[in-house]
Design a protein around this motif. Structure first.
Motif, PDB file in Angstrom:
ATOM      1  N   TYR A 185      76.799 117.646  55.841  1.00 22.65           N
ATOM      2  CA  TYR A 185      76.180 116.496  56.482  1.00 22.65           C
ATOM      3  C   TYR A 185      74.684 116.510  56.196  1.00 22.65           C
ATOM      4  O   TYR A 185      74.034 117.539  56.283  1.00 22.65           O
ATOM      5  N   ASN A 186      74.142 115.376  55.848  1.00 20.48           N
ATOM      6  CA  ASN A 186      72.710 115.218  55.565  1.00 20.48           C
ATOM      7  C   ASN A 186      72.222 116.098  54.406  1.00 20.48           C
ATOM      8  O   ASN A 186      71.028 116.345  54.283  1.00 20.48           O
ATOM      9  N   SER A 187      73.150 116.600  53.601  1.00 19.11           N
ATOM     10  CA  SER A 187      72.811 117.427  52.423  1.00 19.11           C
ATOM     11  C   SER A 187      71.845 118.557  52.746  1.00 19.11           C
ATOM     12  O   SER A 187      70.934 118.859  51.990  1.00 19.11           O
ATOM     13  N   GLU A 188      72.076 119.234  53.860  1.00 19.93           N
ATOM     14  CA  GLU A 188      71.134 120.263  54.294  1.00 19.93           C
ATOM     15  C   GLU A 188      71.658 121.691  54.142  1.00 19.93           C
ATOM     16  O   GLU A 188      70.973 122.643  54.540  1.00 19.93           O
ATOM     17  N   PHE A 189      72.820 121.861  53.536  1.00 20.76           N
ATOM     18  CA  PHE A 189      73.395 123.195  53.390  1.00 20.76           C
ATOM     19  C   PHE A 189      73.549 123.536  51.907  1.00 20.76           C
ATOM     20  O   PHE A 189      73.379 122.684  51.047  1.00 20.76           O
ATOM     21  N   ASN A 190      73.877 124.784  51.621  1.00 16.68           N
ATOM     22  CA  ASN A 190      74.177 125.176  50.250  1.00 16.68           C
ATOM     23  C   ASN A 190      75.545 124.644  49.862  1.00 16.68           C
ATOM     24  O   ASN A 190      76.489 124.715  50.650  1.00 16.68           O
ATOM     25  N   SER A 191      75.647 124.129  48.649  1.00 15.06           N
ATOM     26  CA  SER A 191      76.926 123.625  48.155  1.00 15.06           C
ATOM     27  C   SER A 191      77.824 124.795  47.740  1.00 15.06           C
ATOM     28  O   SER A 191      77.361 125.936  47.571  1.00 15.06           O
ATOM     29  N   THR A 192      79.099 124.495  47.538  1.00 10.32           N
ATOM     30  CA  THR A 192      80.021 125.502  47.008  1.00 10.32           C
ATOM     31  C   THR A 192      79.526 126.001  45.664  1.00 10.32           C
ATOM     32  O   THR A 192      79.578 127.202  45.384  1.00 10.32           O
ATOM     33  N   ALA A 193      79.027 125.103  44.816  1.00 14.19           N
ATOM     34  CA  ALA A 193      78.510 125.516  43.511  1.00 14.19           C
ATOM     35  C   ALA A 193      77.356 126.502  43.673  1.00 14.19           C
ATOM     36  O   ALA A 193      77.299 127.512  42.960  1.00 14.19           O
ATOM     37  N   GLN A 194      76.447 126.221  44.587  1.00 15.22           N
ATOM     38  CA  GLN A 194      75.330 127.139  44.825  1.00 15.22           C
ATOM     39  C   GLN A 194      75.830 128.497  45.315  1.00 15.22           C
ATOM     40  O   GLN A 194      75.334 129.541  44.888  1.00 15.22           O
ATOM     41  N   LYS A 230      65.018 129.463  48.993  1.00 15.56           N
ATOM     42  CA  LYS A 230      66.391 128.976  49.163  1.00 15.56           C
ATOM     43  C   LYS A 230      67.192 129.273  47.898  1.00 15.56           C
ATOM     44  O   LYS A 230      66.621 129.592  46.853  1.00 15.56           O
ATOM     45  N   LEU A 231      68.514 129.125  48.008  1.00 17.52           N
ATOM     46  CA  LEU A 231      69.332 129.287  46.807  1.00 17.52           C
ATOM     47  C   LEU A 231      68.981 128.186  45.816  1.00 17.52           C
ATOM     48  O   LEU A 231      68.804 127.029  46.215  1.00 17.52           O
ATOM     49  N   PRO A 232      68.868 128.528  44.543  1.00 14.10           N
ATOM     50  CA  PRO A 232      68.543 127.510  43.542  1.00 14.10           C
ATOM     51  C   PRO A 232      69.594 126.404  43.493  1.00 14.10           C
ATOM     52  O   PRO A 232      70.772 126.636  43.765  1.00 14.10           O
ATOM     53  N   MET A 233      69.153 125.211  43.131  1.00 16.11           N
ATOM     54  CA  MET A 233      70.046 124.061  43.013  1.00 16.11           C
ATOM     55  C   MET A 233      71.023 124.293  41.865  1.00 16.11           C
ATOM     56  O   MET A 233      70.634 124.754  40.798  1.00 16.11           O
ATOM     57  N   VAL A 234      72.256 123.995  42.114  1.00 15.53           N
ATOM     58  CA  VAL A 234      73.303 124.022  41.092  1.00 15.53           C
ATOM     59  C   VAL A 234      74.048 122.712  41.265  1.00 15.53           C
ATOM     60  O   VAL A 234      74.530 122.405  42.354  1.00 15.53           O
ATOM     61  N   ASN A 235      74.136 121.936  40.210  1.00 13.75           N
ATOM     62  CA  ASN A 235      74.756 120.617  40.332  1.00 13.75           C
ATOM     63  C   ASN A 235      75.439 120.254  39.019  1.00 13.75           C
ATOM     64  O   ASN A 235      74.883 120.481  37.953  1.00 13.75           O
ATOM     65  N   GLY A 236      76.643 119.723  39.112  1.00 12.26           N
ATOM     66  CA  GLY A 236      77.335 119.216  37.942  1.00 12.26           C
ATOM     67  C   GLY A 236      78.025 120.259  37.083  1.00 12.26           C
ATOM     68  O   GLY A 236      78.498 119.947  36.001  1.00 12.26           O
ATOM     69  N   ILE A 237      78.082 121.502  37.546  1.00 10.41           N
ATOM     70  CA  ILE A 237      78.777 122.539  36.774  1.00 10.41           C
ATOM     71  C   ILE A 237      80.222 122.589  37.251  1.00 10.41           C
ATOM     72  O   ILE A 237      80.486 122.787  38.438  1.00 10.41           O
TER      73      ILE A 237
END
Length: 173
Positions: free
Chosen positions: A46-55, A93-100
């Motif tokens: 919610y609100n893009s405030e957490f680490n994603s599964t990819a991260q 914070k954990l680095p952004m990981v997106n689209g992998i």
């Protein structure tokens, strides 16, 4: 199905048990993330405030890769630092990981686990007492025994976060 922790191949008994715990948790991680869409893998709650599964997957890979090299008594090669690092970004914070894609993340993680297996094949139970340094500044000490246990424990810790993300994602979609 019988659940057990047993030494793999020619591993020393205690090394094998600890390696099995890491392996079992990595298999569980694959099961709970299998079939996720790219949107869900990149979902940050919610609100893009957490680490994603990819991260979280990349984080587990990078932490475990660091432990493998600590166990080997070697510095982490610069190529791995450039490909998978840093541990944290400039905002702590954990680095952004997106689209992998999931398959790529899991394949990379499996490569780290193979390196761990190869390292554990060389360890004796007496080696588990060896002290290694860890932490962002190598300011902490642990035995290899604790390091292997920590790898399994750390994976389970973040699996709980992934399960929560999945729950939120399914509620929103």
């Amino acid at each position: 199905m019988l659940h057990d922790l047993k030494a793999e191949g020619n591993m020393s008994p205690m090394v094998g048990v600890l390696y099995s715990a890491v392996k079992e948790n990595s298999e569980r991680l694959q099961r709970i993330t299998e079939g996720m869409s790219q949107e869900e893998i990149d979902y940050k709650g919610y609100n893009s405030e957490f680490n994603s599964t990819a991260q979280l997957l990349r984080h587990l890979l990078y932490v475990d890769l660091n432990w493998v090299y600590r166990i080997k008594g070697e510095p982490l090669p610069q190529t791995f630092i450039e490909e998978y690092g840093p541990m944290i970004d400039e905002h702590n914070k954990l680095p952004m990981v997106n689209g992998i894609p999931w398959q790529r993340l899991i394949s990379q993680y499996e490569g780290v686990l193979q390196m761990l297996k190869d390292s554990c094949d060389q360890l004796t139970d007496d080696d588990l007492d060896r002290i290694i340094l860890f932490g962002h500044e190598n300011e902490k000490q642990a035995t290899i025994r604790w390091g292997l246990w920590h790898m399994a424990d750390h994976s389970r810790y973040h699996q709980a976060h992934i399960n929560q993300l999945r729950k939120w994602y399914n509620q929103q979609n």
